[in-house]
Motif scaffolding. Structure first.
Motif, PDB file in Angstrom:
ATOM      1  N   GLN A 209      16.097  64.487  51.275  1.00 53.64           N
ATOM      2  CA  GLN A 209      17.457  63.987  51.074  1.00 53.64           C
ATOM      3  C   GLN A 209      17.727  62.773  51.945  1.00 53.64           C
ATOM      4  N   TRP A 210      17.192  62.791  53.164  1.00 52.13           N
ATOM      5  CA  TRP A 210      17.393  61.635  54.036  1.00 52.13           C
ATOM      6  C   TRP A 210      16.712  60.396  53.475  1.00 52.13           C
ATOM      7  N   ARG A 211      15.487  60.532  52.952  1.00 52.84           N
ATOM      8  CA  ARG A 211      14.779  59.365  52.398  1.00 52.84           C
ATOM      9  C   ARG A 211      15.579  58.731  51.266  1.00 52.84           C
ATOM     10  N   LEU A 212      16.090  59.566  50.363  1.00 48.21           N
ATOM     11  CA  LEU A 212      16.868  59.033  49.243  1.00 48.21           C
ATOM     12  C   LEU A 212      18.161  58.392  49.741  1.00 48.21           C
ATOM     13  N   TRP A 213      18.818  59.032  50.698  1.00 49.18           N
ATOM     14  CA  TRP A 213      20.063  58.489  51.240  1.00 49.18           C
ATOM     15  C   TRP A 213      19.829  57.154  51.921  1.00 49.18           C
ATOM     16  N   ARG A 214      18.771  57.080  52.716  1.00 43.99           N
ATOM     17  CA  ARG A 214      18.482  55.855  53.464  1.00 43.99           C
ATOM     18  C   ARG A 214      18.162  54.704  52.512  1.00 43.99           C
ATOM     19  N   ARG A 215      17.309  54.969  51.518  1.00 46.20           N
ATOM     20  CA  ARG A 215      16.964  53.909  50.576  1.00 46.20           C
ATOM     21  C   ARG A 215      18.162  53.532  49.718  1.00 46.20           C
ATOM     22  N   GLY A 216      19.050  54.482  49.493  1.00 44.66           N
ATOM     23  CA  GLY A 216      20.243  54.186  48.732  1.00 44.66           C
ATOM     24  C   GLY A 216      21.156  53.193  49.420  1.00 44.66           C
ATOM     25  N   GLN A 217      21.074  53.095  50.752  1.00 40.33           N
ATOM     26  CA  GLN A 217      21.889  52.132  51.477  1.00 40.33           C
ATOM     27  C   GLN A 217      21.492  50.691  51.159  1.00 40.33           C
ATOM     28  N   GLU A 254      25.606  57.783  45.109  1.00 43.40           N
ATOM     29  CA  GLU A 254      27.073  57.739  45.135  1.00 43.40           C
ATOM     30  C   GLU A 254      27.582  58.996  45.818  1.00 43.40           C
ATOM     31  N   GLY A 255      28.343  58.802  46.911  1.00 42.78           N
ATOM     32  CA  GLY A 255      28.853  59.944  47.659  1.00 42.78           C
ATOM     33  C   GLY A 255      27.752  60.838  48.187  1.00 42.78           C
ATOM     34  N   GLY A 256      26.613  60.228  48.529  1.00 43.03           N
ATOM     35  CA  GLY A 256      25.489  61.004  49.047  1.00 43.03           C
ATOM     36  C   GLY A 256      24.680  61.701  47.992  1.00 43.03           C
ATOM     37  N   LYS A 257      25.041  61.548  46.717  1.00 41.81           N
ATOM     38  CA  LYS A 257      24.327  62.213  45.631  1.00 41.81           C
ATOM     39  C   LYS A 257      23.485  61.206  44.852  1.00 41.81           C
ATOM     40  N   PHE A 258      22.306  61.633  44.481  1.00 40.34           N
ATOM     41  CA  PHE A 258      21.402  60.803  43.699  1.00 40.34           C
ATOM     42  C   PHE A 258      21.950  60.637  42.290  1.00 40.34           C
ATOM     43  N   VAL A 259      21.933  59.394  41.773  1.00 36.39           N
ATOM     44  CA  VAL A 259      22.356  59.128  40.400  1.00 36.39           C
ATOM     45  C   VAL A 259      21.140  58.793  39.543  1.00 36.39           C
ATOM     46  N   ARG A 260      20.381  57.762  39.934  1.00 35.37           N
ATOM     47  CA  ARG A 260      19.187  57.343  39.188  1.00 35.37           C
ATOM     48  C   ARG A 260      18.478  56.269  39.983  1.00 35.37           C
ATOM     49  N   LEU A 481       4.963  66.683  37.224  1.00 34.26           N
ATOM     50  CA  LEU A 481       5.203  68.047  37.702  1.00 34.26           C
ATOM     51  C   LEU A 481       6.422  68.131  38.608  1.00 34.26           C
ATOM     52  N   TRP A 482       6.906  66.989  39.112  1.00 35.16           N
ATOM     53  CA  TRP A 482       8.140  66.920  39.887  1.00 35.16           C
ATOM     54  C   TRP A 482       9.132  66.029  39.146  1.00 35.16           C
ATOM     55  N   ASP A 483      10.423  66.251  39.374  1.00 32.92           N
ATOM     56  CA  ASP A 483      11.403  65.361  38.776  1.00 32.92           C
ATOM     57  C   ASP A 483      11.580  64.129  39.642  1.00 32.92           C
ATOM     58  N   GLU A 484      12.470  63.208  39.231  1.00 33.20           N
ATOM     59  CA  GLU A 484      12.603  61.922  39.901  1.00 33.20           C
ATOM     60  C   GLU A 484      13.224  62.024  41.285  1.00 33.20           C
ATOM     61  N   GLN A 485      13.733  63.211  41.654  1.00 32.08           N
ATOM     62  CA  GLN A 485      14.257  63.413  43.002  1.00 32.08           C
ATOM     63  C   GLN A 485      13.275  64.157  43.899  1.00 32.08           C
ATOM     64  N   GLY A 486      12.088  64.478  43.375  1.00 35.48           N
ATOM     65  CA  GLY A 486      11.085  65.147  44.183  1.00 35.48           C
ATOM     66  C   GLY A 486      11.160  66.658  44.130  1.00 35.48           C
ATOM     67  N   ARG A 487      11.881  67.215  43.159  1.00 35.81           N
ATOM     68  CA  ARG A 487      11.976  68.664  43.028  1.00 35.81           C
ATOM     69  C   ARG A 487      10.917  69.165  42.053  1.00 35.81           C
ATOM     70  N   ARG A 488      10.191  70.214  42.454  1.00 41.66           N
ATOM     71  CA  ARG A 488       9.130  70.755  41.605  1.00 41.66           C
ATOM     72  C   ARG A 488       9.745  71.431  40.376  1.00 41.66           C
ATOM     73  N   ARG A 489       9.248  71.057  39.220  1.00 44.11           N
ATOM     74  CA  ARG A 489       9.730  71.657  37.986  1.00 44.11           C
ATOM     75  C   ARG A 489       9.158  73.063  37.813  1.00 44.11           C
ATOM     76  N   GLN A 490       9.923  73.919  37.158  1.00 42.35           N
ATOM     77  CA  GLN A 490       9.463  75.286  36.905  1.00 42.35           C
ATOM     78  C   GLN A 490       8.398  75.313  35.820  1.00 42.35           C
ATOM     79  N   GLY A 491       8.549  74.449  34.827  1.00 45.28           N
ATOM     80  CA  GLY A 491       7.578  74.405  33.749  1.00 45.28           C
ATOM     81  C   GLY A 491       6.906  73.046  33.662  1.00 45.28           C
ATOM     82  N   ASP A 492       5.931  72.938  32.771  1.00 41.08           N
ATOM     83  CA  ASP A 492       5.181  71.698  32.576  1.00 41.08           C
ATOM     84  C   ASP A 492       5.732  70.984  31.342  1.00 41.08           C
ATOM     85  N   LEU A 493       6.552  69.952  31.562  1.00 40.09           N
ATOM     86  CA  LEU A 493       7.170  69.249  30.446  1.00 40.09           C
ATOM     87  C   LEU A 493       6.153  68.521  29.565  1.00 40.09           C
ATOM     88  N   PHE A 494       4.969  68.268  30.099  1.00 38.30           N
ATOM     89  CA  PHE A 494       3.936  67.585  29.324  1.00 38.30           C
ATOM     90  C   PHE A 494       3.104  68.550  28.482  1.00 38.30           C
TER      91      PHE A 494
END
Length: 735
Positions: A209-217, A254-260, A481-494
């Motif tokens: 979360q810190w990495r995304l927040w910092r780069r978001g600045q 935005e407001g500390g939350k990842f958008v895209r 296998l992970w989403d764009e925020q670095g969270r491991r997906r439960q299933g394999d979308l591919f």
């Protein structure tokens, strides 16, 4: 607004950082000297000049009401240069550093970056403690933006180039400003302890979360930069050094939350510009791969090369090097930006500009064939922006001797390796981020996803539609296998596309690829098992056809049947163990999906190829790609040595369409270290190629020589012979 950068091929950057102890700064830079230098620039064919207003040490080179002028400054360097350039009709670009200064500790220690132990950080490459300003502090609004406005107001430049900004905002800061803003935005305190090692942060939610927040600045900082300049001078163009690379993505927060993740075009910059070369690094390779990405962004872009081996020197490299670098820049659609460094008194070496003049003459002959062109898409390499910043590193992660290989492993090695392989094989390609690829999928004959671990679900869905409608796709390793925020997906979308479901990571750090009979028959050394270091996965087949199997190493290498990392035993000099007989998973599979096809490679071969360039890896990749995208169906087919690079460009003219096929003869000397030289170019004879054209060409010419070339037409393709390639050749095909 007209973007004059796009039509300006020959710019000059004058690097002028001066420590506070340097005396007689700009002492030789009088009004007469300024005019003499500008006359020298014009003689050398230079069209625009970037010069210093504010450096890394925090000094201005003009009398400022906001920042300290250099204590040894004897003449108004910025003002004199600006006036002389304008008198001569040359474009002016103002250089300002952003987040480093040796002067802030005295008056504004609250603006400085603080380490976890309470000490104050060094800025960029400075040797001074307490010289890094924090992006969260009041420095930007209260000091830097007023300074930027002052510089633009006084000197009225055509463009502003900001350095030492975004690329310095990467490491933790524990100042009160960061503590307060992070708490307000996320409800959390700053993460403690050292930053996780690359690849471990996905298991550390606080750090992620810190990495995304910092780069978001960074995006908010860039937006303020652009607004500050445009408020004073709407026509002044703005660039920020190093932004817009595929391995330097920015998230919208935005407001500390990842958008895209933001595409380069959304940053608000007028053009992309960077000094991308590490000290002594490989210019041609860097320009090639970065240009193949920035060509897809819709923005104008340029790259710096320089007279010296590394920044901060007064050496001179061979002009053959300069020419090949400039030709590479042209071939990938960029613009040139040569870098020099004045002596402390402001003087320059005239000999440099005599040499540069010859290089620019070489370029001026070629510029007409780069004007109005674009690189033709054919094969797409996906560079997911978060995958270059987060997630597992590429290649051999453990088990191999730590001294093996001189280059550090990074996440970018996968994209870089794919591009390097395609360059060597003469396969036309571009590099795309996810959002841009989704917009341009219908233009791609083949898409390669080289172990892009973090991906958006929208991209995987778009690829599914693309293949269903007849597209071709290669996916490797842990892609998606992970989403764009670095969270491991439960299933394999591919899974549906691949015709298999990927499972857990296999325990061994290396495996051996054993080709099936059909694939082995296409390989020069099909009987040899391919050693593949790096992570591989279990896989459950669900309709895909296996073309090769993944063999585990011999059982004896494990100290215990549990096969844990701690049980791995070192075998040979660098740690490899021979192949065993246990099939762990498929290595290569092919799956028909709708009207298209998908190939899966179970490993990180592109990264391994980038680091080692092994011939067996190249042969395997070549055969695999030919299986899914046969040579005979490709837009352009080239017979050339591995070291020659080809780039296909096109443009529309009043009379029709033209193709420009660039050939670049990269021929570096043998060197034991990091400094690369292309000083003696050995001519290459007998390059031939075929290119599909919408109609029979009217002429085929070698440019800039304007020489007719021998060619044939088979009804769909022009078959052309290039008798000799020296440094750079452009084959113009007029249709």
């Amino acid at each position: 607004m007209s973007n004059w950068i796009n039509s300006t091929f020959r710019k000059l950057h004058l690097d002028y950082h001066q420590p506070e102890w340097m005396k007689a700064v700009a002492g030789g830079f009088t009004e007469e000297e300024a005019r003499r230098q500008v006359a020298m620039f014009k003689e050398a064919g230079i069209e625009a000049v970037e010069f210093f207003a504010y450096d890394h040490y925090g000094h201005t080179f003009y009398p400022s009401d906001i920042a300290p002028a250099h204590p040894g400054l004897q003449n108004d360097y910025t003002g004199l240069m600006s006036r002389a350039l304008k008198e001569a009709g040359l474009r002016t670009i103002l250089y300002l550093n952003a987040f480093t200064s040796v002067h802030l500790q005295k008056d504004h220690p609250e603006w400085l970056r603080v380490l976890e132990d309470g000490t104050l950080a060094r800025g960029a490459w400075l040797q001074h403690e307490a010289s890094q300003a924090c992006i969260s502090s009041g420095f930007l609004d209260e000091y830097y933006l007023p300074l930027l406005k002052e510089a633009v107001t006084r000197h009225e430049p055509d463009a502003v180039w900001i350095d030492g900004g975004s690329w310095t905002v990467e490491y933790p800061c524990y100042c009160e400003n960061c503590r307060k803003q992070f708490l307000e935005d996320t409800g959390r305190g700053l993460p403690l302890g050292p930053m996780p090692e690359p690849g471990e942060e996905l298991n550390s939610p606080d750090w992620l979360q810190w990495r995304l927040w910092r780069r978001g600045q960074i995006f908010h900082y860039v937006r303020k930069l652009v607004a500050a300049v445009k408020e004073i001078s709407p026509e002044t163009l703005v660039a920020e050094n190093n932004l817009g690379k595929y391995f330097y993505g920015l998230p919208l927060m935005e407001g500390g939350k990842f958008v895209r993740w933001l595409t380069p075009k959304e940053l608000g910059l007028d053009w992309l510009s960077c000094d991308p070369v590490h000290f002594g690094a490989n210019h041609e390779m860097i320009f090639s791969k970065e240009g193949r990405y920035q060509a897809t962004t819709g923005l104008t872009y340029d790259y710096m090369n320089e007279r010296f081996h590394g920044w901060g020197e007064w050496q001179i490299r061979p002009t053959t090097d300069w020419k090949l670098e400039m030709a590479t820049i042209l071939a990938v659609g960029a613009r040139g930006f040569f870098a020099d460094q004045p002596y402390p008194d402001g003087r320059l070496e005239p000999a440099v500009y005599r040499e540069l003049g010859a290089v620019h003459e070489f370029m001026k002959e070629r510029e007409p064939y780069a004007t109005g062109t674009h690189i033709v898409p054919e094969v797409a390499v996906l560079a997911s922006l978060p995958s270059q910043l987060l997630g597992p590193v590429a290649g051999a992660e453990w088990g191999r001797d730590k001294h093996w290989g001189a280059l550090p492993k990074s996440r970018m090695d996968r994209v870089d390796g794919a591009s390097q392989f395609l360059v060597e094989m003469g396969i036309q390609h571009l590099i795309y981020d996810e959002a841009t690829l989704r917009e341009q999928l219908d233009r791609q004959a083949l898409v390669i996803v080289p172990d892009q671990c973090l991906m958006e679900a929208a991209t995987i869905a778009a690829l599914e539609t693309y293949v269903e409608n007849g597209g071709r796709l290669i996916v490797t390793g842990r892609s998606g296998l992970w989403d764009e925020q670095g969270r491991r997906r439960q299933g394999d979308l591919f899974a549906g596309l691949l015709g298999l479901t990927r499972g857990a990571v296999l325990p061994a750090p290396l495996h051996y690829w054993q080709a099936g009979d059909e694939l082995a028959g296409k390989l020069a050394f099909g009987q040899i098992r391919l050693q593949a270091w790096g992570t591989a996965l279990q896989a459950e087949m669900e309709g895909a056809e296996p073309l090769a199997q993944l063999l585990e190493p011999v059982e004896e290498v494990w100290a215990d049947s549990r096969k844990r990392r701690s049980d791995w035993r070192h075998y040979t000099t660098v740690g490899a163990a021979p192949a065993g007989n246990t099939v762990a998973a498929p290595a290569v599979t092919l799956h028909s999906y709708g009207q298209g096809s998908v190939m899966y490679l179970n490993g990180d071969l592109f990264a391994l190829y980038y680091l080692e360039g092994h011939r067996l890896i190249r042969e395997w990749l070549d055969v695999c790609i030919n299986d899914i995208y046969p040579r005979a169906t490709r837009m352009i087919q080239v017979q050339k040595p591995l070291h020659v690079e080809m780039v296909l460009n096109a443009r529309s003219t009043d009379s029709g369409e033209e193709l420009m096929v660039h050939f670049l003869n990269y021929f570096a000397q043998k060197r034991p270290g990091y400094v690369i030289h292309n000083e003696e170019i050995m001519p290459v004879q007998g390059i031939s190629f075929q290119v599909a054209t919408p109609a029979k060409p009217s002429r085929v010419l070698l440019q800039p020589e304007n020489m007719e070339l021998a060619w044939k037409w088979d009804g769909t393709r022009a078959i052309i012979e290039l008798p000799m390639l020296e440094l750079h050749a452009i084959v113009q095909i007029i249709i």
